[in-house]
Design a protein around this motif. Structure first.
Motif, PDB file in Angstrom:
ATOM      1  N   ASP A 162       0.830  -1.212   0.000  1.00 29.69           N
ATOM      2  CA  ASP A 162       0.000   0.000   0.000  1.00 29.69           C
ATOM      3  C   ASP A 162       0.859   1.254   0.000  1.00 29.69           C
ATOM      4  OD1 ASP A 162      -2.149  -1.708   0.042  1.00 29.69           O
ATOM      5  OD2 ASP A 162      -2.511  -1.523   2.203  1.00 29.69           O
ATOM      6  N   MET A 163       1.942   1.241   0.780  1.00 28.84           N
ATOM      7  CA  MET A 163       2.829   2.402   0.817  1.00 28.84           C
ATOM      8  C   MET A 163       3.524   2.608  -0.526  1.00 28.84           C
ATOM      9  SD  MET A 163       4.524   1.960   4.613  1.00 28.84           S
ATOM     10  CE  MET A 163       5.602   3.369   4.361  1.00 28.84           C
ATOM     11  N   ALA A 164       3.925   1.507  -1.162  1.00 24.68           N
ATOM     12  CA  ALA A 164       4.576   1.630  -2.470  1.00 24.68           C
ATOM     13  C   ALA A 164       3.606   2.171  -3.519  1.00 24.68           C
ATOM     14  CB  ALA A 164       5.141   0.275  -2.898  1.00 24.68           C
ATOM     15  N   ASN A 165       2.373   1.710  -3.476  1.00 26.94           N
ATOM     16  CA  ASN A 165       1.379   2.212  -4.427  1.00 26.94           C
ATOM     17  C   ASN A 165       1.066   3.682  -4.191  1.00 26.94           C
ATOM     18  OD1 ASN A 165       1.195  -0.358  -5.567  1.00 26.94           O
ATOM     19  ND2 ASN A 165      -0.496  -0.972  -4.232  1.00 26.94           N
ATOM     20  N   ALA A 166       0.994   4.072  -2.917  1.00 30.29           N
ATOM     21  CA  ALA A 166       0.731   5.475  -2.611  1.00 30.29           C
ATOM     22  C   ALA A 166       1.885   6.370  -3.052  1.00 30.29           C
ATOM     23  CB  ALA A 166       0.473   5.640  -1.110  1.00 30.29           C
ATOM     24  N   ALA A 167       3.138   5.872  -2.868  1.00 29.38           N
ATOM     25  CA  ALA A 167       4.302   6.659  -3.292  1.00 29.38           C
ATOM     26  C   ALA A 167       4.378   6.770  -4.807  1.00 29.38           C
ATOM     27  CB  ALA A 167       5.578   6.031  -2.738  1.00 29.38           C
ATOM     28  N   ALA A 168       3.915   5.728  -5.509  1.00 28.80           N
ATOM     29  CA  ALA A 168       3.956   5.778  -6.980  1.00 28.80           C
ATOM     30  C   ALA A 168       2.957   6.781  -7.540  1.00 28.80           C
ATOM     31  CB  ALA A 168       3.689   4.392  -7.546  1.00 28.80           C
ATOM     32  N   LYS A 169       1.868   7.017  -6.820  1.00 32.77           N
ATOM     33  CA  LYS A 169       0.859   7.966  -7.302  1.00 32.77           C
ATOM     34  C   LYS A 169       1.269   9.419  -7.094  1.00 32.77           C
ATOM     35  CE  LYS A 169      -2.974   4.767  -6.482  1.00 32.77           C
ATOM     36  NZ  LYS A 169      -4.231   4.525  -5.731  1.00 32.77           N
ATOM     37  N   VAL A 170       2.176   9.686  -6.155  1.00 36.96           N
ATOM     38  CA  VAL A 170       2.610  11.055  -5.893  1.00 36.96           C
ATOM     39  C   VAL A 170       3.573  11.486  -6.996  1.00 36.96           C
ATOM     40  CG1 VAL A 170       3.825  12.565  -4.268  1.00 36.96           C
ATOM     41  CG2 VAL A 170       2.343  10.736  -3.417  1.00 36.96           C
ATOM     42  N   PRO A 171       3.319  12.619  -7.669  1.00 36.97           N
ATOM     43  CA  PRO A 171       4.235  13.059  -8.734  1.00 36.97           C
ATOM     44  C   PRO A 171       5.599  13.415  -8.168  1.00 36.97           C
ATOM     45  CG  PRO A 171       2.599  14.760  -8.237  1.00 36.97           C
ATOM     46  CD  PRO A 171       2.174  13.538  -7.485  1.00 36.97           C
ATOM     47  N   ALA A 172       6.624  13.092  -8.923  1.00 33.54           N
ATOM     48  CA  ALA A 172       7.994  13.369  -8.489  1.00 33.54           C
ATOM     49  C   ALA A 172       8.276  14.871  -8.565  1.00 33.54           C
ATOM     50  CB  ALA A 172       8.981  12.595  -9.356  1.00 33.54           C
ATOM     51  N   LYS A 173       8.957  15.395  -7.566  1.00 33.55           N
ATOM     52  CA  LYS A 173       9.306  16.810  -7.525  1.00 33.55           C
ATOM     53  C   LYS A 173      10.579  17.054  -8.323  1.00 33.55           C
ATOM     54  CE  LYS A 173       7.224  17.699  -3.006  1.00 33.55           C
ATOM     55  NZ  LYS A 173       7.473  18.218  -1.641  1.00 33.55           N
ATOM     56  N   ASP A 174      10.593  18.191  -9.023  1.00 32.39           N
ATOM     57  CA  ASP A 174      11.770  18.574  -9.787  1.00 32.39           C
ATOM     58  C   ASP A 174      12.686  19.395  -8.881  1.00 32.39           C
ATOM     59  OD1 ASP A 174      13.633  19.147 -11.666  1.00 32.39           O
ATOM     60  OD2 ASP A 174      12.398  20.547 -12.831  1.00 32.39           O
ATOM     61  N   LEU A 175      13.783  18.785  -8.421  1.00 41.64           N
ATOM     62  CA  LEU A 175      14.714  19.443  -7.505  1.00 41.64           C
ATOM     63  C   LEU A 175      15.968  19.932  -8.214  1.00 41.64           C
ATOM     64  CD1 LEU A 175      14.495  16.934  -4.509  1.00 41.64           C
ATOM     65  CD2 LEU A 175      13.184  19.030  -4.880  1.00 41.64           C
ATOM     66  N   SER A 176      15.976  19.958  -9.526  1.00 39.04           N
ATOM     67  CA  SER A 176      17.158  20.421 -10.260  1.00 39.04           C
ATOM     68  C   SER A 176      17.236  21.945 -10.236  1.00 39.04           C
ATOM     69  CB  SER A 176      17.099  19.917 -11.703  1.00 39.04           C
ATOM     70  OG  SER A 176      15.936  20.418 -12.351  1.00 39.04           O
ATOM     71  N   LEU A 177      18.450  22.468 -10.368  1.00 40.20           N
ATOM     72  CA  LEU A 177      18.666  23.915 -10.377  1.00 40.20           C
ATOM     73  C   LEU A 177      18.259  24.494 -11.729  1.00 40.20           C
ATOM     74  CD1 LEU A 177      22.150  24.207  -8.638  1.00 40.20           C
ATOM     75  CD2 LEU A 177      19.908  24.730  -7.665  1.00 40.20           C
ATOM     76  N   LYS A 178      17.525  25.590 -11.623  1.00 39.36           N
ATOM     77  CA  LYS A 178      17.139  26.297 -12.853  1.00 39.36           C
ATOM     78  C   LYS A 178      18.280  27.188 -13.320  1.00 39.36           C
ATOM     79  CE  LYS A 178      13.057  24.470 -12.568  1.00 39.36           C
ATOM     80  NZ  LYS A 178      13.305  23.675 -11.349  1.00 39.36           N
ATOM     81  N   GLU A 179      18.157  27.673 -14.493  1.00 39.16           N
ATOM     82  CA  GLU A 179      19.203  28.527 -15.058  1.00 39.16           C
ATOM     83  C   GLU A 179      19.299  29.819 -14.270  1.00 39.16           C
ATOM     84  OE1 GLU A 179      20.477  30.499 -19.374  1.00 39.16           O
ATOM     85  OE2 GLU A 179      18.597  29.354 -19.156  1.00 39.16           O
ATOM     86  N   GLY A 180      20.506  30.145 -13.811  1.00 41.73           N
ATOM     87  CA  GLY A 180      20.737  31.353 -13.037  1.00 41.73           C
ATOM     88  C   GLY A 180      20.632  31.164 -11.533  1.00 41.73           C
ATOM     89  N   GLN A 181      20.177  30.055 -11.082  1.00 39.64           N
ATOM     90  CA  GLN A 181      20.068  29.807  -9.642  1.00 39.64           C
ATOM     91  C   GLN A 181      21.422  29.406  -9.076  1.00 39.64           C
ATOM     92  OE1 GLN A 181      16.964  26.903  -9.120  1.00 39.64           O
ATOM     93  NE2 GLN A 181      15.365  28.467  -9.006  1.00 39.64           N
ATOM     94  N   LYS A 182      21.628  29.767  -7.831  1.00 38.41           N
ATOM     95  CA  LYS A 182      22.869  29.457  -7.135  1.00 38.41           C
ATOM     96  C   LYS A 182      22.542  28.851  -5.771  1.00 38.41           C
ATOM     97  CE  LYS A 182      25.621  33.130  -9.291  1.00 38.41           C
ATOM     98  NZ  LYS A 182      26.491  34.322  -9.036  1.00 38.41           N
ATOM     99  N   ILE A 183      23.493  28.141  -5.257  1.00 44.22           N
ATOM    100  CA  ILE A 183      23.370  27.543  -3.928  1.00 44.22           C
ATOM    101  C   ILE A 183      24.382  28.211  -3.017  1.00 44.22           C
ATOM    102  CG2 ILE A 183      23.625  25.432  -2.569  1.00 44.22           C
ATOM    103  CD1 ILE A 183      22.742  23.844  -4.938  1.00 44.22           C
ATOM    104  N   THR A 184      23.926  28.691  -1.889  1.00 42.05           N
ATOM    105  CA  THR A 184      24.794  29.320  -0.897  1.00 42.05           C
ATOM    106  C   THR A 184      24.935  28.380   0.289  1.00 42.05           C
ATOM    107  OG1 THR A 184      24.032  31.516  -1.577  1.00 42.05           O
ATOM    108  CG2 THR A 184      25.167  31.334   0.552  1.00 42.05           C
ATOM    109  N   VAL A 185      26.181  28.116   0.627  1.00 39.78           N
ATOM    110  CA  VAL A 185      26.467  27.210   1.746  1.00 39.78           C
ATOM    111  C   VAL A 185      27.168  28.003   2.827  1.00 39.78           C
ATOM    112  CG1 VAL A 185      27.641  25.103   2.474  1.00 39.78           C
ATOM    113  CG2 VAL A 185      26.656  25.258   0.169  1.00 39.78           C
TER     114      VAL A 185
END
Length: 261
Positions: A162-185
């Motif tokens: 049931d958990m696997a089926n529920a996770a498959a229905k959730v759309p995957a989030k796009d976590l890639s950096l867009k053009e011009g974005q920067k990461i500050t650490v």
């Protein structure tokens, strides 16, 4: 001398043999969950005297006595009644429990915790038999084995699906950096000036720079008692008289030794 040919490995006979071996490997194995050496089987058993269930006190005919084994295969349970004969085990009866739902195939009697009613199925036909244990601990182990298999293997597996089926229905989030974005650490302590270490002078004084150095050694307390405090006028001590007797003694001694010369 014989030679192997590469095309001989792809013969239909070898391929069919490999396919059969793979099917045997994919088949789920049967494993033993519980073994009990002595159980009793009663048949026929009268129908339930009330809506609450069967009573073991109504059973009068024991038709078989032997070994009971609880086995698991995938999500299915099985209760095998086995009898030793000529060094081998012969199957007397078997209660198959699909999907571990033992409540539909095994029922405890209302007047004793050592006796159970098993539903034996054979296609569309089924029959009820009574099974009993002499030892109450054996009956307890039997009942716990059925319950633990359902809660551990069947229910947990269904929950994971049931958990696997529920996770498959959730759309995957796009976590890639867009053009011009920067990461500050931000790293703690990075970019700050280092703290200055204590000077050599204060380090040589043991880290206590405000204390005065100790007085020079060699003097005793008696010699330091007469020292004048700071700010008072200096007093020159009076010259001490030379001992006259010592000088006279030396003169007299020299004259006496002169006589022996």
């Amino acid at each position: 001398q014989s030679h192997w040919r590469c095309d001989s490995l792809s013969s239909p006979r070898l391929l069919s043999r490999d396919a059969t071996a793979m099917e045997g490997m994919d088949e789920e194995l049967e494993y033993t969950l519980l073994n009990k050496k002595d159980v009793m089987v009663f048949h026929p058993i009268p129908p339930a005297s009330s809506s609450s269930g069967h009573k073991a006190d109504d059973w009068t005919s024991c038709i078989w006595r032997g070994r009971a084994r609880v086995v698991g295969k995938g999500s299915d349970l099985g209760i095998k009644l086995l009898q030793m004969k000529d060094g081998s085990e012969n199957l007397f009866a078997q209660c198959k429990i699909p999907n571990g739902e033992h409540d539909k195939y095994v029922e405890r009697t209302v007047d004793s915790s050592r006796y159970f009613v098993l539903k034996i199925t054979n296609g569309n036909r089924h029959e009820y038999i009574g099974m009993g244990f002499e030892d109450r601990n054996d009956a307890f182990d039997f009942n716990c084995t059925l319950s633990d298999f359902k809660s551990t293997w069947v229910d947990k597996e269904q929950e994971c699906e049931d958990m696997a089926n529920a996770a498959a229905k959730v759309p995957a989030k796009d976590l890639s950096l867009k053009e011009g974005q920067k990461i500050t650490v931000n790293i703690a302590g990075f970019g700050k000036k280092r703290e200055q270490k204590p000077s050599d002078a204060s380090a040589g004084a043991g880290g206590f720079g405000i204390l005065a150095p100790p007085p020079p050694g060699g003097g005793s307390r008696r010699q330091q008692v007469g020292v004048a405090p700071l700010g008072s006028p200096l007093q020159t001590p009076a010259p001490q008289a030379q001992p006259v007797m010592a000088a006279a003694a030396l003169t007299t001694g020299s004259q006496d030794f002169g006589d022996f010369g």
